[in-house]
Motif scaffolding. Structure first.
Motif, PDB file in Angstrom:
ATOM      1  N   GLY A 118     -12.196 -51.881  40.636  1.00 57.23           N
ATOM      2  CA  GLY A 118     -13.117 -51.803  39.519  1.00 57.23           C
ATOM      3  C   GLY A 118     -13.130 -53.001  38.609  1.00 57.23           C
ATOM      4  N   LEU A 119     -13.740 -52.778  37.469  1.00 51.07           N
ATOM      5  CA  LEU A 119     -13.910 -53.777  36.432  1.00 51.07           C
ATOM      6  C   LEU A 119     -13.330 -53.205  35.128  1.00 51.07           C
ATOM      7  N   THR A 120     -12.658 -53.977  34.411  1.00 51.59           N
ATOM      8  CA  THR A 120     -12.125 -55.295  34.665  1.00 51.59           C
ATOM      9  C   THR A 120     -10.626 -55.206  34.942  1.00 51.59           C
ATOM     10  N   THR A 121     -10.137 -56.166  35.701  1.00 54.07           N
ATOM     11  CA  THR A 121      -8.760 -56.126  36.179  1.00 54.07           C
ATOM     12  C   THR A 121      -7.760 -55.964  35.039  1.00 54.07           C
ATOM     13  N   ASP A 122      -7.944 -56.747  33.984  1.00 53.25           N
ATOM     14  CA  ASP A 122      -6.955 -56.776  32.906  1.00 53.25           C
ATOM     15  C   ASP A 122      -7.172 -55.719  31.833  1.00 53.25           C
ATOM     16  N   HIS A 123      -8.237 -54.955  31.916  1.00 50.34           N
ATOM     17  CA  HIS A 123      -8.472 -53.902  30.930  1.00 50.34           C
ATOM     18  C   HIS A 123      -8.375 -52.524  31.573  1.00 50.34           C
ATOM     19  N   CYS A 124      -9.504 -51.976  31.956  1.00 52.95           N
ATOM     20  CA  CYS A 124      -9.535 -50.589  32.415  1.00 52.95           C
ATOM     21  C   CYS A 124      -8.820 -50.369  33.737  1.00 52.95           C
ATOM     22  N   VAL A 125      -8.898 -51.340  34.644  1.00 53.07           N
ATOM     23  CA  VAL A 125      -8.157 -51.205  35.907  1.00 53.07           C
ATOM     24  C   VAL A 125      -6.656 -51.196  35.620  1.00 53.07           C
ATOM     25  N   SER A 126      -6.202 -52.139  34.827  1.00 60.44           N
ATOM     26  CA  SER A 126      -4.778 -52.235  34.507  1.00 60.44           C
ATOM     27  C   SER A 126      -4.282 -50.999  33.770  1.00 60.44           C
ATOM     28  N   THR A 127      -5.010 -50.571  32.751  1.00 61.23           N
ATOM     29  CA  THR A 127      -4.561 -49.429  31.947  1.00 61.23           C
ATOM     30  C   THR A 127      -4.514 -48.157  32.777  1.00 61.23           C
ATOM     31  N   THR A 128      -5.536 -47.925  33.578  1.00 58.06           N
ATOM     32  CA  THR A 128      -5.563 -46.738  34.441  1.00 58.06           C
ATOM     33  C   THR A 128      -4.444 -46.801  35.473  1.00 58.06           C
ATOM     34  N   THR A 129      -4.222 -47.975  36.051  1.00 57.38           N
ATOM     35  CA  THR A 129      -3.166 -48.143  37.055  1.00 57.38           C
ATOM     36  C   THR A 129      -1.787 -47.888  36.454  1.00 57.38           C
ATOM     37  N   ARG A 130      -1.547 -48.408  35.273  1.00 58.48           N
ATOM     38  CA  ARG A 130      -0.256 -48.193  34.620  1.00 58.48           C
ATOM     39  C   ARG A 130       0.002 -46.705  34.394  1.00 58.48           C
ATOM     40  N   MET A 131      -1.015 -46.002  33.920  1.00 61.38           N
ATOM     41  CA  MET A 131      -0.840 -44.563  33.696  1.00 61.38           C
ATOM     42  C   MET A 131      -0.655 -43.820  35.019  1.00 61.38           C
ATOM     43  N   ALA A 132      -1.399 -44.208  36.042  1.00 61.32           N
ATOM     44  CA  ALA A 132      -1.252 -43.560  37.352  1.00 61.32           C
ATOM     45  C   ALA A 132       0.168 -43.727  37.864  1.00 61.32           C
ATOM     46  N   GLY A 133       0.705 -44.944  37.751  1.00 63.23           N
ATOM     47  CA  GLY A 133       2.079 -45.186  38.167  1.00 63.23           C
ATOM     48  C   GLY A 133       3.068 -44.370  37.357  1.00 63.23           C
ATOM     49  N   ASN A 134       2.855 -44.297  36.066  1.00 62.83           N
ATOM     50  CA  ASN A 134       3.751 -43.513  35.212  1.00 62.83           C
ATOM     51  C   ASN A 134       3.661 -42.019  35.490  1.00 62.83           C
ATOM     52  N   TYR A 135       2.488 -41.549  35.910  1.00 64.14           N
ATOM     53  CA  TYR A 135       2.335 -40.150  36.287  1.00 64.14           C
ATOM     54  C   TYR A 135       2.937 -39.844  37.658  1.00 64.14           C
ATOM     55  N   GLY A 136       3.354 -40.863  38.382  1.00 67.59           N
ATOM     56  CA  GLY A 136       4.011 -40.652  39.663  1.00 67.59           C
ATOM     57  C   GLY A 136       3.099 -40.690  40.875  1.00 67.59           C
ATOM     58  N   TYR A 137       1.846 -41.088  40.703  1.00 63.44           N
ATOM     59  CA  TYR A 137       0.967 -41.216  41.863  1.00 63.44           C
ATOM     60  C   TYR A 137       1.370 -42.441  42.672  1.00 63.44           C
ATOM     61  N   GLU A 138       1.238 -42.349  43.988  1.00 61.61           N
ATOM     62  CA  GLU A 138       1.393 -43.515  44.854  1.00 61.61           C
ATOM     63  C   GLU A 138       0.106 -44.309  44.682  1.00 61.61           C
ATOM     64  N   THR A 139       0.209 -45.448  44.023  1.00 69.21           N
ATOM     65  CA  THR A 139      -0.971 -46.149  43.542  1.00 69.21           C
ATOM     66  C   THR A 139      -1.126 -47.507  44.198  1.00 69.21           C
ATOM     67  N   TYR A 140      -2.353 -47.799  44.607  1.00 69.60           N
ATOM     68  CA  TYR A 140      -2.716 -49.079  45.206  1.00 69.60           C
ATOM     69  C   TYR A 140      -3.876 -49.668  44.407  1.00 69.60           C
ATOM     70  N   VAL A 141      -3.776 -50.936  44.084  1.00 68.76           N
ATOM     71  CA  VAL A 141      -4.878 -51.654  43.447  1.00 68.76           C
ATOM     72  C   VAL A 141      -5.414 -52.650  44.463  1.00 68.76           C
ATOM     73  N   VAL A 142      -6.720 -52.647  44.650  1.00 71.42           N
ATOM     74  CA  VAL A 142      -7.342 -53.508  45.646  1.00 71.42           C
ATOM     75  C   VAL A 142      -7.786 -54.805  44.953  1.00 71.42           C
ATOM     76  N   ALA A 143      -7.020 -55.869  45.175  1.00 72.65           N
ATOM     77  CA  ALA A 143      -7.210 -57.139  44.460  1.00 72.65           C
ATOM     78  C   ALA A 143      -8.599 -57.724  44.646  1.00 72.65           C
ATOM     79  N   ASP A 144      -9.131 -57.650  45.862  1.00 72.53           N
ATOM     80  CA  ASP A 144     -10.433 -58.266  46.101  1.00 72.53           C
ATOM     81  C   ASP A 144     -11.602 -57.323  45.827  1.00 72.53           C
ATOM     82  N   ALA A 145     -11.311 -56.147  45.292  1.00 77.12           N
ATOM     83  CA  ALA A 145     -12.352 -55.212  44.851  1.00 77.12           C
ATOM     84  C   ALA A 145     -12.227 -54.971  43.345  1.00 77.12           C
ATOM     85  N   THR A 146     -11.618 -55.926  42.670  1.00 78.49           N
ATOM     86  CA  THR A 146     -11.522 -55.927  41.213  1.00 78.49           C
ATOM     87  C   THR A 146     -11.905 -57.322  40.736  1.00 78.49           C
TER      88      THR A 146
END
Length: 188
Positions: A118-146
């Motif tokens: 998604g958009l943008t890597t350093d804002h909403c993608v990052s914040t959502t990813t951090r929370m997903a990781g903290n919630y314990g989800y197995e999380t993958y961020v797709v670098a070339d799709a952000t």
């Protein structure tokens, strides 16, 4: 690394909205012009394999924002537009988990693995990813799709979009998520 269907991974597409087409408004020097095309490849794969898809849409409270609900920039980009049966999660802050029922929906469906683009890597993608990781989800961020845009630092120096993108991904990788590329997910 191909995700197994039995992992029941959900694809989370964050803020692929038309308002981000105004590059100058967001700081200029957007990186990764292929992010939407790569996100479409992911979306096509998820649809073909009947896997869960969540489209996240930012609704800005600022009436002048490109992402305000009354502005045309609020709409999803056509290339990754949700189908009528796909879930849309609307948010008003950086995280797709705050003020929404995203976590409840994931947990109800037994989803424990997330693939985020998604958009943008350093804002909403990052914040959502951090929370997903903290919630314990197995999380993958797709670098070339952000992707993201350039930003000015605290001393006025300008950091281009690619620098912002790479540093945001570096902060997430192996801490909150595993950073991957589209071809690693869909094994093309």
């Amino acid at each position: 690394m191909k995700l197994r269907k039995e992992m029941f991974p959900a694809l989370i597409l964050i803020d692929f909205q038309k308002g981000f087409d105004d590059e100058a408004y967001w700081g200029g020097s957007r990186n990764n012009p292929d992010a939407e095309e790569n996100a479409k490849q992911l979306l096509d794969y998820w649809r073909a394999n009947n896997l869960p898809v969540f489209h996240v849409q930012h609704i800005s409270a600022n009436p002048d924002s490109k992402l305000n609900g009354n502005n045309p920039g609020h709409d999803f980009k056509d290339i990754v537009k949700p189908l009528s049966e796909e879930i849309i999660v609307q948010k008003s802050v950086n995280s797709a988990f705050i003020g929404t029922d995203l976590k409840e929906q994931l947990d109800e469906k037994g989803i424990r693995a997330l693939v985020i683009a998604g958009l943008t890597t350093d804002h909403c993608v990052s914040t959502t990813t951090r929370m997903a990781g903290n919630y314990g989800y197995e999380t993958y961020v797709v670098a070339d799709a952000t992707a993201t845009f350039g930003k000015s630092g605290i001393n006025g120096q300008y950091y281009d979009g690619e620098t912002m993108h790479q540093t945001a991904l570096a902060q997430l990788n192996k801490e909150f998520a595993t950073v991957v590329h589209t071809h690693q997910i869909i094994n093309k």
